[in-house]
Design an enzyme around this catalytic site. Structure first.
Site, PDB file in Angstrom:
ATOM      1  N   ASN A 206       1.022  -1.213  -0.281  1.00 12.15           N
ATOM      2  CA  ASN A 206       0.018   0.395  -0.084  1.00 12.15           C
ATOM      3  C   ASN A 206       0.863   1.251  -0.340  1.00 12.15           C
ATOM      4  O   ASN A 206       1.800   1.100   0.102  1.00 12.15           O
ATOM      5  CB  ASN A 206      -0.960   0.370   1.170  1.00 12.15           C
ATOM      6  CG  ASN A 206      -0.410   0.033   2.655  1.00 12.15           C
ATOM      7  OD1 ASN A 206       0.928   1.524   2.562  1.00 12.15           O
ATOM      8  ND2 ASN A 206       0.472  -0.765   3.098  1.00 12.15           N
ATOM      9  N   LYS A 333     -13.913   0.655  15.612  1.00 15.95           N
ATOM     10  CA  LYS A 333     -12.672   0.293  15.336  1.00 15.95           C
ATOM     11  C   LYS A 333     -12.062  -0.177  16.466  1.00 15.95           C
ATOM     12  O   LYS A 333     -11.366  -1.088  17.391  1.00 15.95           O
ATOM     13  CB  LYS A 333     -11.659   0.352  14.152  1.00 15.95           C
ATOM     14  CG  LYS A 333     -11.856   0.244  13.269  1.00 15.95           C
ATOM     15  CD  LYS A 333     -10.891   0.894  12.196  1.00 15.95           C
ATOM     16  CE  LYS A 333     -10.915   0.804  10.696  1.00 15.95           C
ATOM     17  NZ  LYS A 333     -10.017   0.519   9.525  1.00 15.95           N
TER      18      LYS A 333
END
Ligand code: CTP
Length: 398
Positions: A206, A333
């Site tokens: 990424n 999260k």
């Protein structure tokens, strides 16, 4: 009380260092003055010796106490090195790591924080060479008391005047306070991307540059923490003083975090871990053919969640890089991964996200508080997060 090394260099403002020394001593601190040769042409070492009660050193071989190697002794004992005023020449020498007088030698030999208050002609301060040297020093954790705007001794007007004495003194005292608020605290940080091999030349990865994680490591070190930085592949130079563990893949990062988690008090997961990896890395480079190629990806372990579930007394902080419904996803999260704090950003926003020097973070705390930070350099974002860590530990210790 602290021992402060006050470096005085050959700027017309050198006389102002007398006031700085006096103010620091009023606060109960011990001041040792180290002058450059040029500074001694503007003000006598005897003035500082009389003011501070300590011998003044200039040359590397000056040995005020026979039998003691002055530069090592002074460098090791200092709690802070303050250079005020600092000329363009001294900035350049510090950036290059030269050691041709006592001040620059001390700056190399010390592990104490360094704070610099430049003073020079505005054209010299704004010159790309000077700015590049300042940036090099900042990247090493050196901090600056920015020069003020005004008319110089030469008649020029602009940014370059030595900051006001109270501003310098306050900055020095603040830097001293910060230097020890995480002393003895072990901070474990993950940074950068992970590369998941497809074959020996290709990988799934990424766009993470690692800048946020490295900035956090720098900030934690600046607060006196012991830092372990577990980093995926990046082009960055790790901050001096951090224990650096280099990994490539998510599974290597997972193993490294498991190995170091028990010893830490604070864990910050700033890495952009690849969530999936190719099921099988090919042993040899796959050659180009006209045929389609389907890669089968399998999930990587969630490093943060795996350690947060057994975090005990530790403070655990995560990041969330989102492209939509940022707060909503981050809240999930925060609770789902059992975190104390999550720093969320929208990576689609300009100036916020991968490979840029700035970020716009929102901090979501486990107790429901939300703190929105303005768009600012990643270093400043890191500083705020480390301040939060220090506040939290202070409260916990009562
Ligand atoms: N993280 C981790 N291990 C993973 C994935 C993420 O430790 N395998 C950590 C990151 O370092 C970050 C936090 O978990 O602190 C959130 O990462 P993010 O990629 O935003 O979340 P994911 O849980 O992977 O969810 P999604 O990619 O679906 O948004």
């Amino acid at each position: 009380m602290a021992k402060i090394l006050l470096g005085v260099t050959g700027s017309i403002a050198a006389y102002r260092a007398c006031d700085v020394a006096r103010e620091l001593m009023h606060g109960g601190h011990t001041v040792h003055v180290v002058m450059t040769r040029a500074a001694t042409r503007l003000i006598s070492p005897d003035t500082f010796a009389a003011l501070t009660g300590n011998p003044v050193v200039v040359e590397v071989f000056d040995e005020p106490v026979p039998g003691q190697i002055a530069h090592i002794q002074l460098a090791q004992e200092a709690d802070l090195v303050l250079i005020a005023p600092a000329t363009a020449h001294t900035l350049a020498r510090l950036a290059l790591g030269l050691a041709d007088d006592m001040l620059t030698t001390l700056a190399l030999a010390t592990r104490a924080p360094i704070l610099i208050a430049p003073a020079m002609n505005p054209a010299m301060w704004s010159h790309p060479a000077t700015q590049a040297h300042a940036e090099t020093l900042r990247a090493r954790g050196v901090e600056f008391v920015e020069p003020a705007y005004g008319t110089m001794a030469c008649g020029d007007e602009g940014w370059g005047k030595l900051a006001d004495t109270p501003v310098i003194v306050q900055a020095a005292l603040q830097r001293l306070r910060r230097a020890c608020d995480l002393q003895g605290v072990h901070v474990l940080i993950t940074a950068g991307p992970t590369y998941e091999p497809i074959d020996p030349v290709r990988f799934v990865g990424n766009r993470s540059s690692g800048k946020m994680g490295y900035a956090l490591a720098e900030a934690a070190l600046a607060h006196g923490a012991t830092v372990t930085l577990i980093t995926g592949p990046t082009a960055l130079t790790p901050p001096v003083g951090a224990q650096v563990i280099r990994v490539q893949t998510a599974r290597q990062m997972y193993d490294a975090v498991q190995a170091h988690f028990d010893a830490c008090e604070v864990f910050i997961a700033a890495a952009a871990v690849a969530d999936y990896r190719p099921e099988r890395a090919l042993p040899r480079k796959r050659k180009r053919t006209g045929a389609e190629w389907t890669l089968r990806l399998v999930p990587n372990p969630d490093i943060l969640a795996s350690v947060a579930e057994r975090k005990g007394h530790r403070l655990v902080i995560g990041f969330a890089a989102e492209t939509d419904k940022a707060l909503q996803h981050a809240k999930v999260k925060l609770s789902g991964k059992n975190l104390d704090l999550i720093a969320v950003n929208n990576v689609l926003e300009p100036g916020s996200g991968f490979a840029v020097d700035t970020n716009r973070l929102t901090l979501l705390y486990a107790d429901g508080r939300i703190e929105e930070l303005p768009m600012m350099p990643k270093r400043a974002c890191a500083e705020r997060i480390i301040e939060v860590v220090a506040e939290h530990l202070r409260q916990r210790r009562g």
